[in-house]
Scaffold this active site. Structure first.
Site, PDB file in Angstrom:
ATOM      1  CE  LYS A   1       6.201  -2.738  -4.559  1.00  0.00           C
ATOM      2  NZ  LYS A   1       5.665  -1.411  -4.148  1.00  0.00           N
TER       3      LYS A   1
ATOM      4  CB  SER B   1       2.173  -1.530  -5.161  1.00  0.00           C
ATOM      5  OG  SER B   1       3.180  -0.703  -4.652  1.00  0.00           O
TER       6      SER B   1
ATOM      7  CB  SER C   1       2.499   1.326  -2.360  1.00  0.00           C
ATOM      8  OG  SER C   1       1.419   1.391  -3.259  1.00  0.00           O
TER       9      SER C   1
END
Length: 518
Positions: A107, A186, A210
């Site tokens: 990420k 997210s 998330s």
């Protein structure tokens, strides 16, 4: 990676989308989508596959498929050289463990010294000072850092009506099961990338939902670890009281093997100093068939998530019982007192923690006020969710020394822990299961997310583990089931989730439908 990241939306605009395909190797073909890390390592050990072959296969899939999913923000130009180094270690009988040669997406709120780390924001385009601690651990384990995954900008903590999976740097990530549907949370690119077989494993992060929500909505496995199990040093923060990073994969064993590498104490992250000395070093060894037999599972149904989700929970309950578990339907206390105080606490913590993080960056805005000023001046940062109301509220929030904030956070954390602890004790439970997510909603920048999903909040606020595995489908849209337990019970909830995965296999590869069938 040179002067700029490679933005795959430019490279893949006209590429043809195809489903997961078998991979050719010296001894035939195998299904990349279903292959787990032990199977890949067995192939490499026998000479039927190399790390370079595996990495090349994933890079090829990214170039062929990611044009519509848009999960990968930037490729790592050093990926093939890292894979080649892994193959050299194998020839020299100096492998570093089960992740050696395994391609991992990260990420893009996790610092990597050789690639930009942006948190999805154009304001942060540039290199961090050094690797995050978890990246150092992945490199030390021999993992191939394949590239950076797109995410909800600033982990969805900027606008009052955000659209999950959108960032100013990467654009919109789509759900690979139905492309006009949202991937949630997210860690959208991490989960969607793994679901589309663009990497073997991905790293996500979570403050509240998330990791688990995007994993649930993309039929992948996501693990939000106990707070303090995995270092947050070098991860763009929202709140030190709740943030953690964790793995996402297509099966539990890959998550367990990755967690075994990520975990451990870090002097630069005080939360990890409470890491128990008896915490296991290998979570995969707990993944034995039959763990559910004799287990006691509390089922927190949450009918607010809709009839389709509730029907999948009924099916999951039946599977648990068939596997020998005792299932007790429960309702967690204090939930009406958790959601309201969480938000103001996060505002204060974000202002404190983002200022501290930005101070470590060699370039870019130095504090939250600088970020706000940047967004006002950059029209491209206003092309989906235009507002930055949360930034502005955080800038005006009480300081972390404020008595009202301190009392609110203390009560919030206490209620979250009690909601789980008291339920676990009252019913003598091994874990609490709940629906991870409803079917994915349609992505729409004009209205933002439809994501009031209460199942993640107790474990997120308490700092307790939460593992989601695929539970079923509402039409073509995946729904996950989460297993939550007491703090530091990560090994136990992973084992329960793995046995559920075994007795009730639900995952099927995505078909990349453009929209919902009529």
């Amino acid at each position: 990676m040179g002067r700029r990241p490679v933005f795959l939306a430019i490279l893949a605009a006209a590429l043809v989308l195809v489903p997961a395909a078998p991979v050719a190797s010296a001894a035939g073909r195998f299904d990349l989508d279903s292959a787990d890390i032990p199977a890949l390592q067995a192939r490499m050990a026998s000479g039927r596959l190399t790390a370079v072959d595996l990495t090349s296969t994933y890079l090829d899939r990214i170039h062929r498929i990611d044009g519509k999913v848009n999960a990968v923000l930037a490729l790592n130009p050093a990926a093939l050289s890292q894979a080649s180094a892994s193959d050299a270690r194998r020839r020299a009988h100096r492998l570093r463990g089960p992740l050696d040669g395994i391609p991992v997406l990260v990420k893009d709120n996790v610092d990597t010294r050789d690639q930009w780390t942006t948190a999805g924001s154009r304001a942060l385009r540039g290199y961090p000072a050094k690797d995050a601690t978890l990246i150092t651990r992945l490199r030390d384990a021999g993992a191939v850092i394949l590239g950076k995954a797109n995410l909800s900008e600033w982990a969805n903590f900027r606008a009052a009506k955000p659209t999950s999976g959108w960032s100013g740097v990467g654009g919109q990530t789509n759900n690979p099961y139905v492309l006009d549907r949202n991937p949630c949370g997210s860690s959208a690119g991490s989960a969607a990338g793994v679901a589309a077989s663009l990497a073997q494993v991905a790293i996500g992060s979570e403050t509240d939902g998330s990791i688990v929500c995007p994993a649930g909505m993309t039929a992948t496995v996501g693990h939000k670890p106990s707070l303090g199990l995995v270092s947050r040093t070098g991860v763009v923060p929202i709140s030190a009281e709740q943030d953690t990073a964790g793995p996402i994969a297509r099966n539990v064993v890959d998550v367990a093997l990755t967690l075994s590498v990520l975990q451990g104490r870090d002097p630069s992250d005080p939360a990890t100093l409470t890491y128990p000395r008896n915490q296991p070093g290998d979570y995969a060894k707990f993944l034995r068939p039959g763990v559910l037999r004799g287990a006691r599972i509390g089922l927190w149904r949450l009918p607010v998530l809709g009839q389709a989700t509730d029907a999948i929970m009924t099916s999951a309950r039946n599977s648990l019982v068939k596997a020998g578990a005792t299932v007790v339907e429960v309702s967690l206390p204090y939930q009406d007192r958790l959601l309201e105080p969480e938000f103001p606490a996060l505002l204060t913590e974000f202002h404190r923690d983002i200022d501290a993080y930005l101070a470590t960056r060699p370039t870019g805005p130095r504090n939250l006020a600088g970020l706000i000023a940047y967004n006002r001046a950059d029209p491209l940062e206003q092309t989906c969710f235009a507002g930055q109301e949360l930034f502005e509220q955080a800038l005006a929030a009480p300081p972390p020394s404020d008595p009202g904030y301190l009392a609110g956070r203390a009560e919030l954390s206490d209620l979250a822990r009690r909601s789980l602890d008291e339920t676990l004790v009252a019913y003598d439970l091994d874990a609490i299961a709940s629906p991870t997510n409803p079917p994915a909603w349609k992505t729409d920048c004009a209205v933002g997310d439809n994501d009031v999903i209460p199942s993640s909040t107790p474990a997120a606020v308490a700092g307790y583990p939460d593992v989601t595995v695929p539970a079923g489908f509402a039409g073509p849209l995946p729904v996950g089931i989460s297993f939550m337990g007491a703090r530091w019970s990560d090994a136990r909830v992973l084992a329960l989730a793995a046995d559920f995965e075994r007795v009730a296999p639900a995952r099927v590869p995505p078909r990349y439908l453009p929209t919902m069938p009529s």
